[in-house]
Design a protein around this motif. Structure first.
Motif, PDB file in Angstrom:
ATOM      1  N   GLY A 165       0.834  -1.194   0.000  1.00 55.88           N
ATOM      2  CA  GLY A 165       0.000   0.000   0.000  1.00 55.88           C
ATOM      3  C   GLY A 165       0.867   1.241   0.000  1.00 55.88           C
ATOM      4  O   GLY A 165       1.739   1.392   0.845  1.00 55.88           O
ATOM      5  N   ILE A 166       0.660   2.082  -0.993  1.00 53.18           N
ATOM      6  CA  ILE A 166       1.355   3.360  -1.054  1.00 53.18           C
ATOM      7  C   ILE A 166       0.290   4.440  -1.188  1.00 53.18           C
ATOM      8  O   ILE A 166      -0.779   4.209  -1.754  1.00 53.18           O
ATOM      9  CB  ILE A 166       2.385   3.415  -2.204  1.00 53.18           C
ATOM     10  N   SER A 167       0.557   5.607  -0.652  1.00 54.25           N
ATOM     11  CA  SER A 167      -0.478   6.645  -0.582  1.00 54.25           C
ATOM     12  C   SER A 167      -0.534   7.458  -1.880  1.00 54.25           C
ATOM     13  O   SER A 167      -0.266   8.647  -1.908  1.00 54.25           O
ATOM     14  CB  SER A 167      -0.259   7.554   0.624  1.00 54.25           C
ATOM     15  N   ILE A 168      -0.900   6.741  -2.970  1.00 57.46           N
ATOM     16  CA  ILE A 168      -1.125   7.412  -4.242  1.00 57.46           C
ATOM     17  C   ILE A 168      -2.448   6.929  -4.819  1.00 57.46           C
ATOM     18  O   ILE A 168      -2.940   5.861  -4.463  1.00 57.46           O
ATOM     19  CB  ILE A 168       0.017   7.189  -5.265  1.00 57.46           C
ATOM     20  N   SER A 169      -2.994   7.738  -5.701  1.00 60.64           N
ATOM     21  CA  SER A 169      -4.208   7.365  -6.408  1.00 60.64           C
ATOM     22  C   SER A 169      -4.064   7.809  -7.861  1.00 60.64           C
ATOM     23  O   SER A 169      -3.717   8.965  -8.107  1.00 60.64           O
ATOM     24  CB  SER A 169      -5.420   8.041  -5.789  1.00 60.64           C
ATOM     25  N   PRO A 170      -4.292   6.904  -8.790  1.00 57.77           N
ATOM     26  CA  PRO A 170      -4.597   5.499  -8.572  1.00 57.77           C
ATOM     27  C   PRO A 170      -3.333   4.701  -8.257  1.00 57.77           C
ATOM     28  O   PRO A 170      -2.245   5.125  -8.604  1.00 57.77           O
ATOM     29  CB  PRO A 170      -5.196   5.070  -9.911  1.00 57.77           C
ATOM     30  N   GLY A 171      -3.498   3.573  -7.592  1.00 63.67           N
ATOM     31  CA  GLY A 171      -2.369   2.677  -7.354  1.00 63.67           C
ATOM     32  C   GLY A 171      -2.095   2.301  -5.927  1.00 63.67           C
ATOM     33  O   GLY A 171      -1.064   1.697  -5.639  1.00 63.67           O
ATOM     34  N   LYS A 172      -2.996   2.604  -5.018  1.00 60.45           N
ATOM     35  CA  LYS A 172      -2.744   2.369  -3.596  1.00 60.45           C
ATOM     36  C   LYS A 172      -2.324   0.931  -3.247  1.00 60.45           C
ATOM     37  O   LYS A 172      -1.434   0.743  -2.430  1.00 60.45           O
ATOM     38  CB  LYS A 172      -3.969   2.766  -2.776  1.00 60.45           C
ATOM     39  N   PRO A 173      -2.925  -0.125  -3.806  1.00 60.06           N
ATOM     40  CA  PRO A 173      -2.604  -1.471  -3.308  1.00 60.06           C
ATOM     41  C   PRO A 173      -1.279  -2.067  -3.795  1.00 60.06           C
ATOM     42  O   PRO A 173      -1.077  -3.267  -3.734  1.00 60.06           O
ATOM     43  CB  PRO A 173      -3.791  -2.314  -3.782  1.00 60.06           C
ATOM     44  N   THR A 174      -0.355  -1.242  -4.241  1.00 63.09           N
ATOM     45  CA  THR A 174       0.935  -1.727  -4.742  1.00 63.09           C
ATOM     46  C   THR A 174       1.713  -2.464  -3.648  1.00 63.09           C
ATOM     47  O   THR A 174       1.691  -2.083  -2.488  1.00 63.09           O
ATOM     48  CB  THR A 174       1.752  -0.536  -5.269  1.00 63.09           C
ATOM     49  N   ILE A 175       2.413  -3.510  -4.063  1.00 58.68           N
ATOM     50  CA  ILE A 175       3.258  -4.304  -3.158  1.00 58.68           C
ATOM     51  C   ILE A 175       4.698  -4.247  -3.660  1.00 58.68           C
ATOM     52  O   ILE A 175       4.947  -4.365  -4.860  1.00 58.68           O
ATOM     53  CB  ILE A 175       2.821  -5.782  -3.125  1.00 58.68           C
ATOM     54  N   LEU A 176       5.634  -4.104  -2.749  1.00 58.65           N
ATOM     55  CA  LEU A 176       7.051  -4.297  -3.045  1.00 58.65           C
ATOM     56  C   LEU A 176       7.572  -5.291  -2.027  1.00 58.65           C
ATOM     57  O   LEU A 176       7.395  -5.111  -0.821  1.00 58.65           O
ATOM     58  CB  LEU A 176       7.846  -2.992  -2.966  1.00 58.65           C
ATOM     59  N   ALA A 177       8.185  -6.346  -2.525  1.00 59.29           N
ATOM     60  CA  ALA A 177       8.710  -7.390  -1.647  1.00 59.29           C
ATOM     61  C   ALA A 177      10.032  -7.886  -2.206  1.00 59.29           C
ATOM     62  O   ALA A 177      10.453  -7.526  -3.312  1.00 59.29           O
ATOM     63  CB  ALA A 177       7.707  -8.543  -1.527  1.00 59.29           C
TER      64      ALA A 177
END
Length: 187
Positions: free
Chosen positions: A58-70
């Protein structure tokens, strides 16, 4: 690139594909399944893979909040949103600069993918997140103007019609018509 194909919304099938992808690749991209719906398994799958470390969900942008980095061992893993437009915006504003950085590009000295334009209308924004508004550029009286391409964040036509993105910072409630803004070009 190694294409792994489409996987159904099935925990075990997604886990098997992700483990295969991690073994074959230096970086893995999964699109979809990163939100909080009943069939969104990507974060659960990552949590179940040995040696996986979730760096951000989750990153605080719109659109695109549910992004994952692992990270799984030495392999980077990106979980992009399932909405095509959201995935495109995340790739443009987060992933591509990351790839350029690890590839050795000095981003401070090479900003050739933006221009300045005057907004053709007011833009509202929700505080607490960065909003990326798709815009169409027009030449008017020797200057550029930026017209918002309106529509729900998941509609692909908003990206197809857009020339660039205008960023509204997270502590801003919006931008006024006539404001000169930087437009990140979608090239």
């Amino acid at each position: 690139p190694v294409r792994m194909g489409i996987v159904n919304d099935d925990f075990q099938a997604l886990r098997d594909m992700c483990q295969d992808a991690v073994q074959q690749s230096d970086m893995v991209f999964v699109s979809g399944g990163s939100s909080v719906g009943m069939r969104d398994f990507t974060i659960e799958v990552l949590s179940a893979i040995p040696d996986a470390e979730i760096l951000a969900h989750g990153i605080s942008i719109s659109p695109g909040k549910p992004t994952i980095l692992a990270k799984v061992g030495n392999t980077l893993f990106w979980g992009l949103p399932g909405h095509v437009t959201s995935a495109m915006v995340v790739f443009h504003v987060v992933v591509r600069p990351f790839l350029e950085y690890i590839g050795g590009k000095n981003l401070a000295h090479e900003n050739t993918r933006s221009c300045y334009a005057r907004l053709k209308r007011n833009l509202s924004s929700k505080q607490g997140r960065i909003d990326y508004i798709r815009v169409k550029l027009h030449h008017e009286e020797g200057a550029l103007s930026a017209e918002p391409v309106l529509g729900k964040s998941g509609l692909i036509h908003t990206m197809a019609k857009a020339d660039g993105l205008v960023k509204i910072d997270k502590n801003t409630e919006g931008l006024d018509k006539g404001t000169v803004v930087e437009v990140a070009l979608l090239i």
